[in-house]
Design an enzyme around this catalytic site. Sequence first.
Site, PDB file in Angstrom:
ATOM      1  N   HIS A 266      21.722  52.732 -16.112  1.00 25.70           N
ATOM      2  CA  HIS A 266      22.609  51.752 -15.497  1.00 25.70           C
ATOM      3  C   HIS A 266      23.987  51.752 -16.139  1.00 25.70           C
ATOM      4  O   HIS A 266      24.491  50.713 -16.601  1.00 25.70           O
ATOM      5  CB  HIS A 266      22.001  50.341 -15.531  1.00 25.70           C
TER       6      HIS A 266
ATOM      7  N   HIS B 163      19.568  41.255 -22.418  1.00 24.77           N
ATOM      8  CA  HIS B 163      19.480  42.628 -21.873  1.00 24.77           C
ATOM      9  C   HIS B 163      18.000  42.887 -21.548  1.00 24.77           C
ATOM     10  O   HIS B 163      17.378  42.113 -20.832  1.00 24.77           O
ATOM     11  CB  HIS B 163      20.092  43.572 -22.917  1.00 24.77           C
TER      12      HIS B 163
ATOM     13  N   MET C 108      16.066  33.129 -17.450  1.00 20.34           N
ATOM     14  CA  MET C 108      15.939  34.567 -17.699  1.00 20.34           C
ATOM     15  C   MET C 108      15.531  35.326 -16.438  1.00 20.34           C
ATOM     16  O   MET C 108      14.760  34.823 -15.626  1.00 20.34           O
ATOM     17  CB  MET C 108      14.921  34.799 -18.809  1.00 20.34           C
TER      18      MET C 108
ATOM     19  N   PHE D 250      17.761  36.272 -14.253  1.00 19.83           N
ATOM     20  CA  PHE D 250      18.778  35.975 -13.226  1.00 19.83           C
ATOM     21  C   PHE D 250      20.166  36.287 -13.754  1.00 19.83           C
ATOM     22  O   PHE D 250      20.441  36.132 -14.941  1.00 19.83           O
ATOM     23  CB  PHE D 250      18.712  34.499 -12.806  1.00 19.83           C
TER      24      PHE D 250
ATOM     25  N   HIS E  23      23.831  38.860 -13.582  1.00 23.31           N
ATOM     26  CA  HIS E  23      24.140  40.237 -13.979  1.00 23.31           C
ATOM     27  C   HIS E  23      25.642  40.382 -14.133  1.00 23.31           C
ATOM     28  O   HIS E  23      26.399  39.794 -13.371  1.00 23.31           O
ATOM     29  CB  HIS E  23      23.624  41.231 -12.925  1.00 23.31           C
TER      30      HIS E  23
ATOM     31  N   ARG F 243      18.331  46.800  -7.280  1.00 21.93           N
ATOM     32  CA  ARG F 243      16.995  47.298  -7.643  1.00 21.93           C
ATOM     33  C   ARG F 243      15.896  46.296  -7.294  1.00 21.93           C
ATOM     34  O   ARG F 243      14.714  46.646  -7.238  1.00 21.93           O
ATOM     35  CB  ARG F 243      16.950  47.593  -9.148  1.00 21.93           C
TER      36      ARG F 243
ATOM     37  N   ASP G 177      14.716  42.570 -14.078  1.00 24.88           N
ATOM     38  CA  ASP G 177      13.732  42.080 -15.043  1.00 24.88           C
ATOM     39  C   ASP G 177      12.860  40.958 -14.473  1.00 24.88           C
ATOM     40  O   ASP G 177      11.791  40.670 -15.012  1.00 24.88           O
ATOM     41  CB  ASP G 177      14.432  41.571 -16.306  1.00 24.88           C
TER      42      ASP G 177
HETATM   43  N1  CMC Z   1      20.876  31.147 -15.644  1.00 23.79           N
HETATM   44  C1  CMC Z   1      21.730  30.110 -15.524  1.00 23.79           C
HETATM   45  N2  CMC Z   1      23.051  30.256 -15.407  1.00 23.79           N
HETATM   46  C2  CMC Z   1      23.528  31.521 -15.423  1.00 23.79           C
HETATM   47  C3  CMC Z   1      22.701  32.636 -15.531  1.00 23.79           C
HETATM   48  C4  CMC Z   1      21.332  32.422 -15.655  1.00 23.79           C
HETATM   49  N3  CMC Z   1      20.476  33.432 -15.777  1.00 23.79           N
HETATM   50  N4  CMC Z   1      23.441  33.762 -15.510  1.00 23.79           N
HETATM   51  C5  CMC Z   1      24.715  33.364 -15.381  1.00 23.79           C
HETATM   52  N5  CMC Z   1      24.764  32.008 -15.340  1.00 23.79           N
HETATM   53  C6  CMC Z   1      25.967  31.206 -15.205  1.00 23.79           C
HETATM   54  C7  CMC Z   1      26.635  31.074 -16.578  1.00 23.79           C
HETATM   55  O1  CMC Z   1      26.153  29.963 -17.269  1.00 23.79           O
HETATM   56  C8  CMC Z   1      28.086  30.959 -16.190  1.00 23.79           C
HETATM   57  O2  CMC Z   1      28.325  29.669 -15.763  1.00 23.79           O
HETATM   58  P1  CMC Z   1      29.708  28.937 -16.134  1.00 23.79           P
HETATM   59  O3  CMC Z   1      30.770  29.796 -15.503  1.00 23.79           O
HETATM   60  O4  CMC Z   1      29.544  27.582 -15.550  1.00 23.79           O
HETATM   61  O5  CMC Z   1      29.782  28.950 -17.642  1.00 23.79           O
HETATM   62  C9  CMC Z   1      28.204  31.870 -14.975  1.00 23.79           C
HETATM   63  O6  CMC Z   1      26.896  31.923 -14.405  1.00 23.79           O
HETATM   64  C10 CMC Z   1      28.673  33.277 -15.326  1.00 23.79           C
HETATM   65  O7  CMC Z   1      27.745  33.843 -16.227  1.00 23.79           O
HETATM   66  P2  CMC Z   1      28.128  34.656 -17.505  1.00 23.79           P
HETATM   67  O8  CMC Z   1      27.093  34.435 -18.579  1.00 23.79           O
HETATM   68  O9  CMC Z   1      29.550  34.424 -17.904  1.00 23.79           O
HETATM   69  O10 CMC Z   1      28.013  36.133 -16.960  1.00 23.79           O
HETATM   70  P3  CMC Z   1      27.917  37.425 -17.820  1.00 23.79           P
HETATM   71  O11 CMC Z   1      28.318  38.532 -16.942  1.00 23.79           O
HETATM   72  O12 CMC Z   1      28.616  37.280 -19.114  1.00 23.79           O
HETATM   73  O13 CMC Z   1      26.361  37.481 -18.191  1.00 23.79           O
HETATM   74  C11 CMC Z   1      24.064  37.861 -18.109  1.00 23.79           C
HETATM   75  C12 CMC Z   1      25.428  38.190 -17.505  1.00 23.79           C
HETATM   76  C13 CMC Z   1      23.060  38.872 -17.612  1.00 23.79           C
HETATM   77  C14 CMC Z   1      24.130  37.950 -19.658  1.00 23.79           C
HETATM   78  C15 CMC Z   1      23.665  36.425 -17.714  1.00 23.79           C
HETATM   79  O14 CMC Z   1      23.578  36.355 -16.312  1.00 23.79           O
HETATM   80  C16 CMC Z   1      22.354  35.983 -18.343  1.00 23.79           C
HETATM   81  O15 CMC Z   1      22.357  35.470 -19.475  1.00 23.79           O
HETATM   82  N6  CMC Z   1      21.184  36.171 -17.637  1.00 23.79           N
HETATM   83  C17 CMC Z   1      19.901  35.879 -18.175  1.00 23.79           C
HETATM   84  C18 CMC Z   1      19.389  37.039 -19.025  1.00 23.79           C
HETATM   85  C19 CMC Z   1      18.963  38.214 -18.183  1.00 23.79           C
HETATM   86  O16 CMC Z   1      18.252  38.079 -17.209  1.00 23.79           O
HETATM   87  N7  CMC Z   1      19.357  39.423 -18.620  1.00 23.79           N
HETATM   88  C20 CMC Z   1      19.022  40.679 -17.924  1.00 23.79           C
HETATM   89  C21 CMC Z   1      20.277  41.357 -17.441  1.00 23.79           C
HETATM   90  S1  CMC Z   1      20.078  42.613 -16.223  1.00 23.79           S
HETATM   91  C22 CMC Z   1      18.918  43.771 -16.683  1.00 23.79           C
HETATM   92  C23 CMC Z   1      18.930  44.197 -18.085  1.00 23.79           C
HETATM   93  O17 CMC Z   1      19.965  44.499 -18.673  1.00 23.79           O
HETATM   94  O18 CMC Z   1      17.840  44.225 -18.647  1.00 23.79           O
END
Ligand code: CMC
Length: 374
Positions: A186, A221, A256, A258, A260, A269, A311
């Site tokens: 990816h 991640h 978790m 959710f 990306h 995917r 995930d």
């Molecule tokens: N649950 C609740 N709120 C969320 C989530 C989530 N899973 N993901 C994003 N948000 C909100 C976040 O709080 C933020 O809100 P605000 O603008 O009000 O502060 C907004 O959406 C933007 O999110 P961000 O964290 O700034 O986005 P990012 O691109 O920095 O982070 C991410 C992406 C994957 C780290 C994040 O979505 C996340 O923490 N997800 C949960 C962990 C997860 O599922 N990771 C797997 C990633 S994909 C496959 C892999 O790599 O394995």
Amino acid sequence: MSDEIKKGLLGIVVDETEVSKVMPEINSLTYRGYAAQDLCAKCKFEEVAYLILNGELPTKKQLKKFEKEERKDRKLSKTLLDDIKKFPKKAHPMDVARTAVSIMGLEDKETKDNSPKANMRKVMRIFAKMPVALAAFYRARKGKKIISPQKNLSFSENFFHMCFGKVPNKEIVKAFDVSLILYAEHSFNVSTFTARTITSSLSDIHGAITGAIASLKGPLHGGANEEVMHMMNKIKKPENALKWINKALDNKDVVMGFGHRVYKSGDSRVPTMREYFGKVAKIKKDKKFEKIYDIVEKVMINRKNIYPNVDYPTGPTYHLMGFDTDFFTPIFVISRITGWSAHIIEQHAANKLIRPLASYRGSKHRKVLQLNQR
Ligand code: CMC
């Protein structure tokens, strides 16, 4: 030079790659130009591993040679096997994966040789041995006899065989293969970027993969697939799901599985993996997690407009297949080794030391006082 900070390198393009791209015109992740879901439909994992590493899909003859090499390289050294038996039983298998690849680096006669040919030979050895090392730990920590790899079994079949002592039916193996294909690559995600950063100092492939594994372990991640399962276990039954997810969102919790960095309206995917999750649930006659899955997903989209990433469906799929939860991210490792390796080889081929700048906000210059004056 401007001091504008792009925290998390958000939106920054740092290099070129030929390995993969999310193509907006077909709304899909592509490996070497092929849509991942198309590869899932028409290929087995070994074909996709070959594609990612070599740039083209293999002919029958090339695939046979690739599979022969992978199967030949599966055997672990006695030292590594003995070490695995001695690892703490409570160690996280991601730490076992990280340590195992380090030990492979100590043992590999070509560790110092970063030429493309030597790197490819080392990749094949790491790729072949990592599932064997993990499966050995899977059994050793339960006090079970370690099972030797079998040359007549495919990559996925052999992993099931070494973990469980048997190979499940074809549909389950296919679902596992599909998950490996979807996890294989990816672009500049955290772990791949880590591997490329380590490589950029002209360090070796075992070191780069060791660092990549440490990076993948984190819950933001790869570790998310394990966290998804912990969440589903907390929810327990479909009747609790609505209340649970609404409360989590009211509390502003990160859910978790959710969200990306790249996909903002759905991970391409997910539909494929969701379909195979459904197939596995049907075979296992267990619809509970599917029901929880659908409720949580609906609320996340309706309330937050945040979509699941891959995930989310892999977590419960691996659970239904019978894997321990802390083995979900290690399964991600055995697949992503292909993507990491392709990027490491690409980085070596056109290297530039990765060395960003920081905007300094510490103390102004000051004089050092002798110890007795402080
Ligand atoms: N649950 C609740 N709120 C969320 C989530 C989530 N899973 N993901 C994003 N948000 C909100 C976040 O709080 C933020 O809100 P605000 O603008 O009000 O502060 C907004 O959406 C933007 O999110 P961000 O964290 O700034 O986005 P990012 O691109 O920095 O982070 C991410 C992406 C994957 C780290 C994040 O979505 C996340 O923490 N997800 C949960 C962990 C997860 O599922 N990771 C797997 C990633 S994909 C496959 C892999 O790599 O394995």
